[in-house]
Design a protein around this motif. Structure first.
Motif, PDB file in Angstrom:
ATOM      1  N   LEU A 152      -3.141   2.668   7.376  1.00  0.00           N
ATOM      2  CA  LEU A 152      -2.622   3.465   8.486  1.00  0.00           C
ATOM      3  C   LEU A 152      -3.824   4.592   8.562  1.00  0.00           C
ATOM      4  O   LEU A 152      -4.253   5.057   7.215  1.00  0.00           O
ATOM      5  N   VAL A 153      -4.352   4.773   9.541  1.00  0.00           N
ATOM      6  CA  VAL A 153      -5.662   5.506   9.719  1.00  0.00           C
ATOM      7  C   VAL A 153      -5.314   6.933  10.426  1.00  0.00           C
ATOM      8  O   VAL A 153      -4.760   7.088  11.639  1.00  0.00           O
ATOM      9  N   ARG A 154      -5.383   8.054   9.538  1.00  0.00           N
ATOM     10  CA  ARG A 154      -5.121   9.405   9.897  1.00  0.00           C
ATOM     11  C   ARG A 154      -3.578   9.673  10.406  1.00  0.00           C
ATOM     12  O   ARG A 154      -3.413  10.288  11.368  1.00  0.00           O
ATOM     13  N   PRO A 155      -2.613   8.958   9.725  1.00  0.00           N
ATOM     14  CA  PRO A 155      -1.340   9.150   9.988  1.00  0.00           C
ATOM     15  C   PRO A 155      -0.963  10.862   9.941  1.00  0.00           C
ATOM     16  O   PRO A 155      -1.479  11.415   9.029  1.00  0.00           O
ATOM     17  N   ARG A 156       0.032  11.263  10.811  1.00  0.00           N
ATOM     18  CA  ARG A 156       0.328  12.829  10.515  1.00  0.00           C
ATOM     19  C   ARG A 156       1.771  13.134   9.896  1.00  0.00           C
ATOM     20  O   ARG A 156       1.945  14.312   9.729  1.00  0.00           O
ATOM     21  N   ASN A 157       2.592  12.004  10.136  1.00  0.00           N
ATOM     22  CA  ASN A 157       3.864  12.228   9.727  1.00  0.00           C
ATOM     23  C   ASN A 157       4.333  11.484   8.562  1.00  0.00           C
ATOM     24  O   ASN A 157       4.349  10.177   8.324  1.00  0.00           O
ATOM     25  N   SER A 158       4.570  12.088   7.371  1.00  0.00           N
ATOM     26  CA  SER A 158       4.883  11.656   6.058  1.00  0.00           C
ATOM     27  C   SER A 158       6.062  10.586   6.134  1.00  0.00           C
ATOM     28  O   SER A 158       6.186   9.639   5.417  1.00  0.00           O
ATOM     29  N   GLY A 159       7.010  11.161   7.049  1.00  0.00           N
ATOM     30  CA  GLY A 159       8.488  10.220   7.154  1.00  0.00           C
ATOM     31  C   GLY A 159       7.979   9.013   7.856  1.00  0.00           C
ATOM     32  O   GLY A 159       8.372   7.930   7.429  1.00  0.00           O
ATOM     33  N   ASN A 160       7.063   8.915   8.823  1.00  0.00           N
ATOM     34  CA  ASN A 160       6.414   7.661   9.300  1.00  0.00           C
ATOM     35  C   ASN A 160       5.956   6.724   8.331  1.00  0.00           C
ATOM     36  O   ASN A 160       6.259   5.641   8.326  1.00  0.00           O
ATOM     37  N   VAL A 161       5.320   7.350   7.342  1.00  0.00           N
ATOM     38  CA  VAL A 161       4.492   6.562   6.006  1.00  0.00           C
ATOM     39  C   VAL A 161       5.713   6.145   5.246  1.00  0.00           C
ATOM     40  O   VAL A 161       5.635   4.934   4.984  1.00  0.00           O
ATOM     41  N   GLY A 162       6.681   6.734   4.797  1.00  0.00           N
ATOM     42  CA  GLY A 162       8.002   6.186   4.283  1.00  0.00           C
ATOM     43  C   GLY A 162       8.645   5.084   4.864  1.00  0.00           C
ATOM     44  O   GLY A 162       8.758   3.989   4.306  1.00  0.00           O
ATOM     45  N   MET A 163       8.626   5.217   6.281  1.00  0.00           N
ATOM     46  CA  MET A 163       9.461   3.973   6.828  1.00  0.00           C
ATOM     47  C   MET A 163       8.353   3.059   6.989  1.00  0.00           C
ATOM     48  O   MET A 163       8.988   1.676   6.973  1.00  0.00           O
ATOM     49  N   ALA A 164       7.238   3.091   6.953  1.00  0.00           N
ATOM     50  CA  ALA A 164       6.453   2.006   7.054  1.00  0.00           C
ATOM     51  C   ALA A 164       6.212   1.364   5.746  1.00  0.00           C
ATOM     52  O   ALA A 164       6.199   0.189   5.728  1.00  0.00           O
ATOM     53  N   ARG A 205      -1.868  16.294   5.621  1.00  0.00           N
ATOM     54  CA  ARG A 205      -0.887  16.962   4.976  1.00  0.00           C
ATOM     55  C   ARG A 205       0.470  15.943   4.317  1.00  0.00           C
ATOM     56  O   ARG A 205       1.416  15.973   4.834  1.00  0.00           O
ATOM     57  N   PHE A 206      -0.157  15.091   3.428  1.00  0.00           N
ATOM     58  CA  PHE A 206       1.235  14.162   3.003  1.00  0.00           C
ATOM     59  C   PHE A 206       2.045  14.902   2.130  1.00  0.00           C
ATOM     60  O   PHE A 206       1.858  15.881   1.166  1.00  0.00           O
ATOM     61  N   ALA A 207       3.278  14.785   2.486  1.00  0.00           N
ATOM     62  CA  ALA A 207       4.505  15.317   1.947  1.00  0.00           C
ATOM     63  C   ALA A 207       5.176  14.001   1.147  1.00  0.00           C
ATOM     64  O   ALA A 207       6.114  13.319   1.861  1.00  0.00           O
ATOM     65  N   PRO A 208       4.905  14.032   0.010  1.00  0.00           N
ATOM     66  CA  PRO A 208       5.636  12.816  -0.990  1.00  0.00           C
ATOM     67  C   PRO A 208       7.053  12.573  -0.874  1.00  0.00           C
ATOM     68  O   PRO A 208       7.929  11.625  -0.745  1.00  0.00           O
ATOM     69  N   ASP A 209       8.001  13.908  -1.007  1.00  0.00           N
ATOM     70  CA  ASP A 209       9.117  13.799  -0.948  1.00  0.00           C
ATOM     71  C   ASP A 209       9.933  13.408   0.520  1.00  0.00           C
ATOM     72  O   ASP A 209      10.949  12.532   0.376  1.00  0.00           O
ATOM     73  N   GLU A 210       9.086  13.859   1.556  1.00  0.00           N
ATOM     74  CA  GLU A 210       9.648  13.381   2.917  1.00  0.00           C
ATOM     75  C   GLU A 210       9.324  11.762   3.041  1.00  0.00           C
ATOM     76  O   GLU A 210      10.086  11.199   3.580  1.00  0.00           O
ATOM     77  N   ALA A 211       8.281  11.463   2.544  1.00  0.00           N
ATOM     78  CA  ALA A 211       8.175   9.723   2.664  1.00  0.00           C
ATOM     79  C   ALA A 211       9.076   9.028   1.619  1.00  0.00           C
ATOM     80  O   ALA A 211       9.573   7.972   1.979  1.00  0.00           O
ATOM     81  N   ARG A 212       9.274   9.703   0.434  1.00  0.00           N
ATOM     82  CA  ARG A 212      10.273   8.845  -0.521  1.00  0.00           C
ATOM     83  C   ARG A 212      11.674   8.919   0.430  1.00  0.00           C
ATOM     84  O   ARG A 212      12.570   8.063   0.266  1.00  0.00           O
ATOM     85  N   ARG A 213      12.127   9.957   0.849  1.00  0.00           N
ATOM     86  CA  ARG A 213      13.400  10.079   1.582  1.00  0.00           C
ATOM     87  C   ARG A 213      13.510   8.969   2.811  1.00  0.00           C
ATOM     88  O   ARG A 213      14.575   8.503   2.650  1.00  0.00           O
ATOM     89  N   MET A 214      12.587   8.954   3.508  1.00  0.00           N
ATOM     90  CA  MET A 214      12.300   7.948   4.557  1.00  0.00           C
ATOM     91  C   MET A 214      12.193   6.734   4.257  1.00  0.00           C
ATOM     92  O   MET A 214      12.534   5.741   4.949  1.00  0.00           O
ATOM     93  N   ALA A 215      11.586   6.264   2.827  1.00  0.00           N
ATOM     94  CA  ALA A 215      11.477   5.107   2.306  1.00  0.00           C
ATOM     95  C   ALA A 215      12.806   4.333   2.108  1.00  0.00           C
ATOM     96  O   ALA A 215      13.017   3.092   2.230  1.00  0.00           O
TER      97      ALA A 215
END
Length: 237
Positions: free
Chosen positions: A8-20, A39-49
């Protein structure tokens, strides 16, 4: 599963990263590599994962695309835009055509949610695929990752096993491409400052199926001979 790495190149949304991350886990792929994350937000990524939180902790972050692709030998780009310089292939038609060698150390690139991959980033790709849609051209980043993962898993699991030849890594191929352009400039086939269109076509023509080290060695010999003859002709004049 072959060694296929999603990037993932230059993603802006940590939730999208978690869903990916979750989508890739669904289809048996490793967590994506992240390039220049905003601005990676790990808690948001974990929630959406949602159930794949441990996979978020395995994410690898890179400052540059070059670093993320250093160990890859075949790169596939994705885009929803019409790109005249590139031959765009519908993903469902392209995926079954990739060889075992190409799958062996492949990377699939996705651009950010707003602008996708840049022309410069697409130059790193041997082939470029697109997901056909009906009305709205682009998909959410995580949805695009999920569709691509499904298509690639289907292609991988439907093919008989074959031992792939080892493709040359990017650090071997890129100097050959630079030498090719220099040799073609020397015989006035390419002109300095010429538009990128011809250069992109040439690059894709030589790399779209992947190159072994022997292929690169032969091509470098050809470009060396072209340059040598050109220089000899110039001296004789």
């Amino acid at each position: 599963m072959a060694d296929v790495q999603f990037v993932l190149v230059r993603p802006r949304n940590s939730g999208n990263v978690g869903m990916a991350v979750r989508a890739l886990r669904n289809f048996g792929f490793a967590p994506p590599r992240i390039v220049d994350m905003y601005r990676f937000a790990p808690d948001e990524a974990r929630r959406m994962a949602a159930g794949c939180e441990a996979e978020v902790d395995r994410l690898q972050f890179f400052d540059t695309l070059e670093a993320a692709l250093a160990d890859r030998s075949f790169v596939i780009g994705t885009t929803a835009l019409k790109r005249k310089r590139w031959r765009l292939e519908p993903i469902d038609q392209a995926a079954p055509t990739f060889t075992a060698a190409q799958w062996s150390r492949a990377a699939i690139l996705f651009g950010n949610e707003k602008s996708g991959l840049s022309d410069e980033e697409l130059l790193a790709c041997e082939r470029v695929v697109t997901i056909p849609t009906v009305d709205y051209t682009s998909l959410n980043l995580s949805h695009a990752v999920g569709v691509t993962a499904w298509e690639f898993r289907r292609a991988l699991t439907s093919r008989p096993y074959e031992r792939p030849p080892e493709l040359a890594p990017r650090e071997v191929v890129e100097p050959m491409i630079a030498q090719m352009e220099s040799a073609l400039e020397a015989i006035d086939f390419l002109h300095p400052g010429q538009g990128k269109h011809v250069r992109v076509l040439l690059r894709q023509m030589f790399t779209r199926n992947g190159l072994t080290r022997k292929d690169v060695q032969v091509l470098r010999g050809i470009w060396h001979q072209v340059q040598w003859i050109s220089e000899r002709k110039t001296r004789s004049e």
